[in-house]
Enzyme design. Structure first.
Site, mmCIF file in Angstrom:
data_model
loop_
_atom_site.group_PDB
_atom_site.id
_atom_site.type_symbol
_atom_site.label_atom_id
_atom_site.label_comp_id
_atom_site.label_asym_id
_atom_site.label_seq_id
_atom_site.Cartn_x
_atom_site.Cartn_y
_atom_site.Cartn_z
ATOM 1 N N GLU A 104 0.815 -1.221 0.000
ATOM 2 C CA GLU A 104 0.000 0.000 0.000
ATOM 3 C C GLU A 104 0.844 1.265 0.000
ATOM 4 O O GLU A 104 1.762 1.429 0.801
ATOM 5 C CB GLU A 104 -0.934 0.019 1.214
ATOM 6 C CG GLU A 104 -1.854 1.225 1.248
ATOM 7 C CD GLU A 104 -2.972 1.100 2.266
ATOM 8 O OE1 GLU A 104 -3.719 2.084 2.435
ATOM 9 O OE2 GLU A 104 -3.116 0.035 2.889
ATOM 10 N N LYS A 164 -8.547 -1.211 1.204
ATOM 11 C CA LYS A 164 -9.583 -1.582 2.176
ATOM 12 C C LYS A 164 -10.418 -2.691 1.560
ATOM 13 O O LYS A 164 -10.951 -2.532 0.452
ATOM 14 C CB LYS A 164 -10.494 -0.393 2.511
ATOM 15 C CG LYS A 164 -10.045 0.422 3.681
ATOM 16 C CD LYS A 164 -10.146 -0.356 4.944
ATOM 17 C CE LYS A 164 -9.471 0.380 6.085
ATOM 18 N NZ LYS A 164 -8.915 -0.558 7.038
#
Length: 404
Positions: free
Chosen positions: A215, A231
């Site tokens: 990420e 997410k």
């Protein structure tokens, strides 16, 4: 705050691998020139200290519009960039939120910048650990809370959402194990896990961080500032992919964080330049599918690194929304500090800034190896499923480290 020259480093290696998949190959031969280390009790603004430290070494971080103006291969002995780590606690402190409980690995600084110069040949990595050539042998895994306590924290977050205190909170657990031997081979195995955009090891006197993060916390390149929030998680099977694409709960949780990231970037962006370049794309990390979006903006005129980090730290995908309210809930619920996890780790150079979010990250101190994992909690979260998801995220790290 500590400002080290290279010859005063201690038991762990005196050379840190640069942690950024975007590092140009022309910089592979590096020599450490200087470093800055700061702990949460050190006073001052860590992001300003970082910015000014990098400026003294010629990096153009007071005005990020200059990043990428030119791409020059440095001569031997010239500065080519810096490996940078900032903790979640440092971000919370600057944001005016509670920093939470103390880190279980206090030897790891809350801010590190290691400035590198170009070298004509690779610098050998020194032996590490407590016993030199003793093989790596981790002990028994000891979680900081039980599955029942973790599930209870999830229930408390759901109650807070029901009261309207928050919309989403990322809850993170921790576990550790004692060890014998040299930790670096195990940390390099961890950094080699598939799907990591930010893969490498950062070391200092008596500590090391191993990262396999997919990420992006923040990137500055090509005239834009970019963040890539992740997410939504499912097992990396055909069924898991279909479930992740079809889940209203996961999509709502994801879009909420995308909105938060849009607002964070808008604080430091040219008016009207924030955009969502990609929404809810499914990527693979190890044995998991995860949903990722891409949010970018044109930096405002005169934007410096300190103000950029103030806007994006801690990353919204590991806090929740609203960010300050979520951080208050995190500080009240989590049994130990987040330490090396949920912060930023990567590279600052003259032609780009690229910091990953330190999810899928482990830390080692003189006695123990530490791992953190968690997930975002919404009203639709099932406590037992959230506990299982955190365990699934930690499992590849524990396997790479040899912890049963």
């Amino acid at each position: 705050m500590r400002h080290f020259e290279p010859d005063v480093l201690g038991t762990l290696p005196t050379r840190s691998n640069v942690v950024s998949g975007a590092l140009p190959s022309r910089y592979r031969a590096l020599r450490e020139r200087s470093r800055l280390e700061w702990w949460i009790d050190g006073g001052g603004d860590p992001f300003y200290l970082l910015q000014e430290f990098l400026v003294t070494h010629g990096l153009p971080v007071r005005d990020l519009g200059r990043i990428g103006d030119k791409s020059v291969t440095p001569a031997v002995g010239e500065v080519c960039g810096a490996a940078v780590f900032v903790s979640a606690a440092a971000g919370a402190r600057v944001a005016g939120a509670p920093v939470g409980r103390p880190s279980p690995a206090p030897a790891v600084p809350d801010l590190v910048a290691v400035v590198y110069e170009a070298a004509d040949r690779p610098v050998p990595e020194a032996p590490a650990g407590k016993a030199g050539t003793t093989p790596w042998r981790p002990g028994r895994w000891e979680p900081s809370w039980t599955p029942a306590q973790h599930a209870e924290a999830v229930r408390q977050v759901r109650e807070a959402i029901g009261r309207g205190d928050v919309y989403q909170v990322n809850v993170v657990g921790h576990g550790s194990a004692a060890y014998l031997g040299d930790p670096l081979p195990a940390l390099h195995r961890l950094a080699g896990l598939p799907g990591a955009r930010y893969a490498g090891v950062l070391t200092g006197a008596g500590w090391a961080i191993g990262c396999a993060s997919p990420e992006t916390l923040v990137e500055v390149a090509g005239g834009r500032v970019t963040t890539r929030p992740i997410k939504g998680t499912r097992p990396a099977t055909a069924t898991g992919r279909r479930e992740l694409l079809a889940s209203p709960k996961e999509r709502a949780e994801h879009v909420m964080i995308v909105d938060l990231e849009r607002n964070d970037l808008a604080r430091v962006a040219r008016t009207g330049s924030v955009r969502v370049d990609e929404l809810y794309a499914i990527r693979r990390w190890c044995d998991l599918w995860q949903a990722e979006s891409v949010v970018s903006a044109v930096p405002a005129d005169g934007l410096g690194l300190a103000d950029l980090l103030r806007a994006v730290c801690p990353g919204g995908s590991v806090t929740g929304a609203p960010k300050l309210s979520a951080l208050e809930r995190i500080a009240a619920l989590e049994p130990v500090g987040r330490g090396a996890s949920m912060g930023g780790l990567g590279w600052v150079g003259p032609d780009r800034i690229d910091l990953g979010l330190t999810i899928r990250t482990a830390a080692v101190d003189a006695d123990r190896v530490h791992v953190w994992a968690g997930g975002g909690i919404t009203w639709g979260s099932d406590p037992d499923a959230e506990v299982a998801e955190a365990a699934a995220k930690a499992a590849p790290l524990r396997a790479a480290l040899g912890i049963g």
